[in-house]
Each structure stands twice: as C-alpha cells, then as structure tokens.
Design a protein around this motif. Structure first.
Motif: not given
Length: 370
Positions: A265-268, A314-316, A319-326, A328-331
């Motif tokens: 979902q993000f690494a492609f 971006w590990s720290n 690890k604080k985020l849940e699916f949706q926010d994660m 968005m952050f990765l995008q």
C-alpha cells in the motif's frame, strides 16, 4: 564564617555567569568559521581528486565509484554520471566519438518515430506519456515549459517502443528527470530548476535529450522486471522489504501488522518511482550519486536497504498511529525540509543494514545469492 563564604560563592557565581557568555559566543563563531573552512578544504580536495581521475587516459571505474559514493561535485557530475552509467567509455580517446555516435543514433530514433508527425504515433502510448509528463515535477518551473515537456515525451516514447517487453509504465516519467537536470546543469548558470528555457539552443537541448535517453536505458536495463507484466521485480522487493523490517525493527513490523497495513500500500510507489515522490529532485540527485557508485545493483539491491532505512526513520511516529492516520502519514511524509545531510544519513543507515543483512543466512536461504 558561613555567611562570608556564601557571599564569596555568590560573587564567584555572578562573575562566572558573565564572562563565559561572551567567550562562548566568540568560541561558537570561531568554531563555525573553522568548520566552514574545513568543509571548503574537504570539497576542494575531493574536487581535485575527481579532476585528476577524469584526466587519466583510462579511468579506473572502481576507484571512481568509491570516490563518488560520498557525493559528486555539481560541476563534474554530468561526466561522472555518464561514466558510471556505462554510457561513456572509460577510455578518454573513445569518449567524444562515442558521444557523437550515440547522439546521432538517438536523432535517428526520433526521426523514425516523429518524422511523420504526431498522427503517425501509437496514440494510446503517446497520450499516456503526454499526461504523465504534464504532471511531472509540477512545482518546478523548468518542467512546466512546453519545450522541456516535449523533449521528455520524445525520450519516453522512443524508449517505450524499443522495449515492448515492458513498454511504458507510469513512474518511468519521474526517472528521466534527474538525468535531465544534471545534464542541463553543465549548460546553464544558477538554479537549473528556474532556468530561462528560451536561452537554451535547440542543439543543446537535442544533445541533453539524447544523453537522457541512453542513461535512462542503462538504468532501466538493470531494473526492467520492475516494469514487465505484473511488475515481478517490485513484488519481490516489497516482499524482501517486509522481511527486512521484521528483522530490523520488530515492534514497528508488529504494529503495521496489527493495524492491517499491507506493505504494498505504501512501498509500491517507493519501488516504482525510486522514492522520487517522497524526496525533492535535488535530494534524489545526491542519492543517485551513491546508487551509481554501488554499481549494477545500486537501483535495485541498495535501494531496498534505503527504503528499509527510510521506513525505520519514522518508526516512533508510526507506532503511535492507527490505520487511517498511518496511511495518511505514509502518503505524505514530512521530508520537505530535508537537505543533503539528511540524505547522507539515510544512505549511511542503508549501507549499515546492507552490511548486516545482505549476506546473512536467512537472506540467502530465502532468496538465493544476488
């Protein structure tokens, strides 16, 4: 006795708070100046090393790679990239004739494809390339110029029709721009991204275009299975990235799993566009100095470890985020303020992970020797 000692300590403390402040500021200024001088000396020494190497009748490419890993001076980067990509020969006597022959060959490709006008082109292919080029580096003025866009379209179209096994895949449009920017840099002064395109002669643009075509071809030859049907190269890289993160940062891996995040979902995009959507073009260019210095596996094998180091960075936060926010952050990762030092740290971390894991028994058992 006690009060007088207190008074004496207070006086000492008072005076101690005054003198070092001025001294510290002076020391800071002096230290900064010394650091700047040291940096300039280092750059000068490195430039001289490159220059001496490039003047040899036969260049030792292994030594050139070693020197290039830590970054290539902007003034000589175009020549060094052409050598490292295998576009120019190491023998200096053959270099000019090779350049002229390859540029002439590319001109013939363009004439064959575009000589009868755009109506004779593969319309679906050309339309897709045209749309993608319009979107390429939308925030950089250089790439919004019609002359530049047409040059990129010709490079991509000519490459695509000569590689029917893969053909054109969205994302390849990004990969041509570092070459274009580096090769244009040797013809212009100042900020290349804001170049007055009208000042570039047609002959110069044609030469840059040809050099981009051959350099892109060399790059894609090494990662062609990223773009063949089903993109097996990318699928393999994502699978290996997943395994690497599990070994490097097990808590992060577990958190991604618990939130239902699939690596694809993000690494492609990271594999398809070589992190170019995540980093500025200038930072990408610095990164590619090291990729090319890594040799034939730089854009595949070493890139895998760069992606691993990039995710772990971006590990720290993750690890604080849940699916949706994660997602968005990765995008939309916060790399807009990154400079060369950030890239060099990322490359160093990637080199460390590669040294630790590349030839480990688990890796060899899973994937065989590379």
């Amino acid at each position: 006795m006690i009060p007088s000692r207190k008074s004496s300590d207070g006086a000492n403390r008072k005076s101690a708070t005054k003198i070092p402040v001025a001294h510290d500021k002076h020391s800071d200024d002096e230290a900064k100046m010394m650091a700047d001088v040291a940096k300039l000396n280092t750059l000068s020494i490195r430039f001289t090393k490159f220059k001496n190497m490039l003047e040899l009748p036969n260049i030792d490419l292994e030594q050139l790679r070693k020197l290039s890993w830590s970054g290539i001076p902007e003034e000589i980067r175009p020549t060094v990239w052409k050598l490292l990509m295998g576009y120019l020969p190491a023998n200096s006597d053959r270099r000019e004739s090779t350049l002229q022959r390859k540029r002439k060959e590319y001109e013939e490709f363009v004439a064959q494809s575009f000589g009868k006008g755009k109506t004779s082109l593969d319309q679906a292919l050309h339309h897709q390339i045209h749309i993608d080029v319009q979107r390429t580096n939308a925030s950089i003025p250089l790439y919004q110029n019609p002359r530049i866009q047409e040059a990129l379209e010709r490079v991509l179209y000519c490459w695509a029709i000569r590689h029917p096994a893969s053909g054109y895949v969205q994302g390849i449009n990004d990969l041509v721009t570092p070459f274009f920017q580096v090769y244009l840099q040797s013809y212009v002064k100042g900020d290349v991204e804001r170049t007055d395109v009208d000042s570039i002669s047609e002959e110069t643009l044609t030469d840059i275009e040809a050099d981009c075509f051959w350099s892109l071809s060399k790059l894609l030859d090494g990662i062609q299975d990223n773009y063949t049907a089903g993109q097996p190269g990318i699928q393999r890289q994502i699978s290996r990235l997943k395994e690497l993160i599990n070994r490097i940062d097990a808590p992060l891996y577990s958190h991604l799993q618990s939130q239902g995040i699939e690596f694809i979902q993000f690494a492609f995009r990271w594999m398809n566009c070589l992190l170019m959507r995540e980093l500025s073009l200038k930072n990408t260019i610095r990164m590619w100095d090291s990729y090319q210095a890594e040799g034939t596996d730089g854009f595949s094998e070493f890139h895998l470890y760069v992606c691993a180091a990039f995710l772990v960075k971006w590990s720290n936060e993750l690890k604080k985020l849940e699916f949706q926010d994660m997602m968005m952050f990765l995008q939309s990762l916060p790399t807009s303020t990154w400079d060369e030092k950030d890239i060099e740290l990322l490359l160093s971390e990637a080199f460390m992970w590669k040294s630790l894991f590349h030839n480990s028994p688990s890796h060899l058992a899973s994937h065989g020797p590379s």
